[in-house]
Scaffold this motif. Sequence first.
Motif, PDB file in Angstrom:
ATOM      1  N   TRP A 134       0.447  -0.333 -10.076  1.00 12.50           N
ATOM      2  CA  TRP A 134       0.635  -1.609 -10.765  1.00 12.50           C
ATOM      3  C   TRP A 134       2.086  -1.822 -11.195  1.00 12.50           C
ATOM      4  CZ3 TRP A 134      -2.699  -5.362 -10.383  1.00 12.50           C
ATOM      5  CH2 TRP A 134      -4.038  -5.057 -10.123  1.00 12.50           C
ATOM      6  N   TRP A 135       2.865  -0.756 -11.244  1.00 12.62           N
ATOM      7  CA  TRP A 135       4.279  -0.886 -11.598  1.00 12.62           C
ATOM      8  C   TRP A 135       5.031  -1.749 -10.580  1.00 12.62           C
ATOM      9  CZ3 TRP A 135       6.354  -0.131 -16.100  1.00 12.62           C
ATOM     10  CH2 TRP A 135       5.779   0.775 -16.993  1.00 12.62           C
ATOM     11  N   GLN A 136       4.463  -1.958  -9.406  1.00 10.25           N
ATOM     12  CA  GLN A 136       5.131  -2.796  -8.414  1.00 10.25           C
ATOM     13  C   GLN A 136       5.251  -4.247  -8.876  1.00 10.25           C
ATOM     14  OE1 GLN A 136       4.751  -1.701  -4.054  1.00 10.25           O
ATOM     15  NE2 GLN A 136       2.750  -1.133  -4.864  1.00 10.25           N
ATOM     16  N   LEU A 137       4.478  -4.613  -9.873  1.00 14.28           N
ATOM     17  CA  LEU A 137       4.612  -5.960 -10.432  1.00 14.28           C
ATOM     18  C   LEU A 137       5.996  -6.190 -11.040  1.00 14.28           C
ATOM     19  CD1 LEU A 137       1.111  -6.426 -12.074  1.00 14.28           C
ATOM     20  CD2 LEU A 137       1.993  -7.549 -10.023  1.00 14.28           C
ATOM     21  N   LEU A 138       6.726  -5.109 -11.299  1.00 14.57           N
ATOM     22  CA  LEU A 138       8.091  -5.239 -11.799  1.00 14.57           C
ATOM     23  C   LEU A 138       8.984  -5.984 -10.806  1.00 14.57           C
ATOM     24  CD1 LEU A 138       8.832  -1.745 -13.374  1.00 14.57           C
ATOM     25  CD2 LEU A 138       8.562  -3.927 -14.563  1.00 14.57           C
ATOM     26  N   MET A 139       8.617  -5.990  -9.527  1.00  8.90           N
ATOM     27  CA  MET A 139       9.412  -6.708  -8.525  1.00  8.90           C
ATOM     28  C   MET A 139       9.475  -8.194  -8.825  1.00  8.90           C
ATOM     29  SD  MET A 139       8.850  -5.021  -4.802  1.00  8.90           S
ATOM     30  CE  MET A 139       7.144  -4.565  -4.846  1.00  8.90           C
TER      31      MET A 139
ATOM     32  N   ALA B 297       0.834  -1.217   0.000  1.00  3.97           N
ATOM     33  CA  ALA B 297       0.000   0.000   0.000  1.00  3.97           C
ATOM     34  C   ALA B 297       0.860   1.255   0.000  1.00  3.97           C
ATOM     35  CB  ALA B 297      -0.940  -0.011   1.201  1.00  3.97           C
ATOM     36  N   VAL B 298       1.871   1.313   0.864  1.00  5.14           N
ATOM     37  CA  VAL B 298       2.713   2.514   0.905  1.00  5.14           C
ATOM     38  C   VAL B 298       3.558   2.614  -0.362  1.00  5.14           C
ATOM     39  CG1 VAL B 298       4.745   1.615   2.147  1.00  5.14           C
ATOM     40  CG2 VAL B 298       4.072   3.997   2.428  1.00  5.14           C
ATOM     41  N   GLY B 299       3.948   1.492  -0.939  1.00  3.07           N
ATOM     42  CA  GLY B 299       4.666   1.521  -2.215  1.00  3.07           C
ATOM     43  C   GLY B 299       3.800   2.074  -3.331  1.00  3.07           C
ATOM     44  N   THR B 300       2.537   1.688  -3.329  1.00  3.53           N
ATOM     45  CA  THR B 300       1.592   2.211  -4.324  1.00  3.53           C
ATOM     46  C   THR B 300       1.384   3.703  -4.139  1.00  3.53           C
ATOM     47  OG1 THR B 300       0.453   0.093  -4.509  1.00  3.53           O
ATOM     48  CG2 THR B 300      -0.786   2.052  -5.166  1.00  3.53           C
ATOM     49  N   ARG B 301       1.177   4.126  -2.888  1.00 11.66           N
ATOM     50  CA  ARG B 301       0.976   5.563  -2.628  1.00 11.66           C
ATOM     51  C   ARG B 301       2.222   6.364  -2.994  1.00 11.66           C
ATOM     52  NH1 ARG B 301      -1.095   3.475   2.141  1.00 11.66           N
ATOM     53  NH2 ARG B 301       0.518   4.512   3.380  1.00 11.66           N
ATOM     54  N   ARG B 302       3.413   5.788  -2.777  1.00  9.78           N
ATOM     55  CA  ARG B 302       4.660   6.466  -3.153  1.00  9.78           C
ATOM     56  C   ARG B 302       4.757   6.603  -4.672  1.00  9.78           C
ATOM     57  NH1 ARG B 302       7.261  10.284  -3.111  1.00  9.78           N
ATOM     58  NH2 ARG B 302       9.365  10.196  -3.890  1.00  9.78           N
ATOM     59  N   LEU B 303       4.382   5.561  -5.395  1.00  7.01           N
ATOM     60  CA  LEU B 303       4.391   5.652  -6.856  1.00  7.01           C
ATOM     61  C   LEU B 303       3.383   6.682  -7.343  1.00  7.01           C
ATOM     62  CD1 LEU B 303       4.838   1.910  -7.857  1.00  7.01           C
ATOM     63  CD2 LEU B 303       6.473   3.766  -8.181  1.00  7.01           C
ATOM     64  N   HIS B 304       2.229   6.766  -6.686  1.00 10.72           N
ATOM     65  CA  HIS B 304       1.252   7.808  -7.049  1.00 10.72           C
ATOM     66  C   HIS B 304       1.870   9.191  -6.864  1.00 10.72           C
ATOM     67  CE1 HIS B 304      -2.514   5.113  -6.216  1.00 10.72           C
ATOM     68  NE2 HIS B 304      -1.822   4.704  -7.264  1.00 10.72           N
TER      69      HIS B 304
ATOM     70  N   ILE C 201      15.034  -7.729 -11.713  1.00 11.65           N
ATOM     71  CA  ILE C 201      15.724  -6.530 -12.182  1.00 11.65           C
ATOM     72  C   ILE C 201      14.806  -5.307 -12.127  1.00 11.65           C
ATOM     73  CG2 ILE C 201      15.191  -6.840 -14.634  1.00 11.65           C
ATOM     74  CD1 ILE C 201      18.610  -5.756 -13.358  1.00 11.65           C
ATOM     75  N   GLY C 202      13.505  -5.519 -12.187  1.00 12.75           N
ATOM     76  CA  GLY C 202      12.540  -4.429 -12.111  1.00 12.75           C
ATOM     77  C   GLY C 202      12.587  -3.686 -10.796  1.00 12.75           C
ATOM     78  N   TYR C 203      13.143  -4.309  -9.776  1.00 16.83           N
ATOM     79  CA  TYR C 203      13.277  -3.652  -8.472  1.00 16.83           C
ATOM     80  C   TYR C 203      14.139  -2.400  -8.589  1.00 16.83           C
ATOM     81  CZ  TYR C 203      13.703  -3.166  -3.452  1.00 16.83           C
ATOM     82  OH  TYR C 203      13.643  -2.682  -2.171  1.00 16.83           O
ATOM     83  N   LEU C 204      15.122  -2.414  -9.484  1.00 13.79           N
ATOM     84  CA  LEU C 204      15.976  -1.243  -9.674  1.00 13.79           C
ATOM     85  C   LEU C 204      15.189  -0.068 -10.263  1.00 13.79           C
ATOM     86  CD1 LEU C 204      19.172  -2.987 -11.053  1.00 13.79           C
ATOM     87  CD2 LEU C 204      18.772  -2.125  -8.742  1.00 13.79           C
ATOM     88  N   VAL C 205      14.273  -0.357 -11.169  1.00  7.57           N
ATOM     89  CA  VAL C 205      13.417   0.694 -11.737  1.00  7.57           C
ATOM     90  C   VAL C 205      12.536   1.284 -10.640  1.00  7.57           C
ATOM     91  CG1 VAL C 205      11.571   1.179 -13.394  1.00  7.57           C
ATOM     92  CG2 VAL C 205      13.432  -0.379 -14.011  1.00  7.57           C
ATOM     93  N   LEU C 206      11.945   0.410  -9.828  1.00  8.53           N
ATOM     94  CA  LEU C 206      11.105   0.890  -8.727  1.00  8.53           C
ATOM     95  C   LEU C 206      11.917   1.712  -7.735  1.00  8.53           C
ATOM     96  CD1 LEU C 206       8.928  -2.268  -8.097  1.00  8.53           C
ATOM     97  CD2 LEU C 206       8.148  -0.053  -8.940  1.00  8.53           C
ATOM     98  N   LEU C 207      13.101   1.262  -7.426  1.00  4.37           N
ATOM     99  CA  LEU C 207      13.968   1.997  -6.512  1.00  4.37           C
ATOM    100  C   LEU C 207      14.247   3.395  -7.049  1.00  4.37           C
ATOM    101  CD1 LEU C 207      15.630   1.781  -3.912  1.00  4.37           C
ATOM    102  CD2 LEU C 207      17.530   0.965  -5.302  1.00  4.37           C
ATOM    103  N   PHE C 208      14.498   3.500  -8.339  1.00  3.07           N
ATOM    104  CA  PHE C 208      14.722   4.806  -8.960  1.00  3.07           C
ATOM    105  C   PHE C 208      13.502   5.708  -8.783  1.00  3.07           C
ATOM    106  CE2 PHE C 208      14.241   7.565 -12.692  1.00  3.07           C
ATOM    107  CZ  PHE C 208      15.371   8.361 -12.525  1.00  3.07           C
ATOM    108  N   TRP C 209      12.306   5.176  -9.015  1.00  2.00           N
ATOM    109  CA  TRP C 209      11.090   5.982  -8.865  1.00  2.00           C
ATOM    110  C   TRP C 209      10.825   6.334  -7.413  1.00  2.00           C
ATOM    111  CZ3 TRP C 209       7.994   2.406 -12.602  1.00  2.00           C
ATOM    112  CH2 TRP C 209       8.244   2.787 -13.906  1.00  2.00           C
ATOM    113  N   TRP C 210      11.086   5.411  -6.499  1.00  2.00           N
ATOM    114  CA  TRP C 210      10.824   5.672  -5.080  1.00  2.00           C
ATOM    115  C   TRP C 210      11.708   6.780  -4.511  1.00  2.00           C
ATOM    116  CZ3 TRP C 210      10.702  -0.232  -3.948  1.00  2.00           C
ATOM    117  CH2 TRP C 210       9.416  -0.730  -4.163  1.00  2.00           C
ATOM    118  N   VAL C 211      12.897   6.973  -5.066  1.00  2.00           N
ATOM    119  CA  VAL C 211      13.785   8.015  -4.540  1.00  2.00           C
ATOM    120  C   VAL C 211      13.548   9.371  -5.196  1.00  2.00           C
ATOM    121  CG1 VAL C 211      15.587   6.386  -3.881  1.00  2.00           C
ATOM    122  CG2 VAL C 211      15.707   7.518  -6.099  1.00  2.00           C
TER     123      VAL C 211
END
Length: 110
Positions: free
Chosen positions: A75-80, A61-68, A84-94
């Motif tokens: 839905w981009w969390q499905l990259l986990m 939930a907090v990951g989704t709200r952070r992406l928003h 390797i998709g975790y790196l893309v998410l990490l980039f967006w989260w920061v």
Amino acid sequence: MNFMQAIQSCLTQYATFTGRAPRSEFWWFFLFQILVVIVSSLLGEMVYSVVVLLLLLPALAVGTRRLHDVGRSGWWQLLMLTGIGYLVLLFWWVQPSAAQANSFGEAPAA
């Protein structure tokens, strides 16, 4: 947002996938998760399993709200699932918060 406020916010919005989460809320809760998982792993496999399951939904939930907050869909969390998709998410989260309302209709984070 400080450590306790972030934990309280995430746990009270346990399954809230709408809205936005600032970086501080996301990263403080991320730290809380790591600490709790480490401690629970020392207490036994059963305790560890229960803790991981209990923290899964608020983490998503907090990951989704952070992406928003950065203008992305949760839905981009499905990259986990790809590893390797975790790196893309990490980039967006920061990334800093988006200054304007995003496509999900939420107002900008304060």
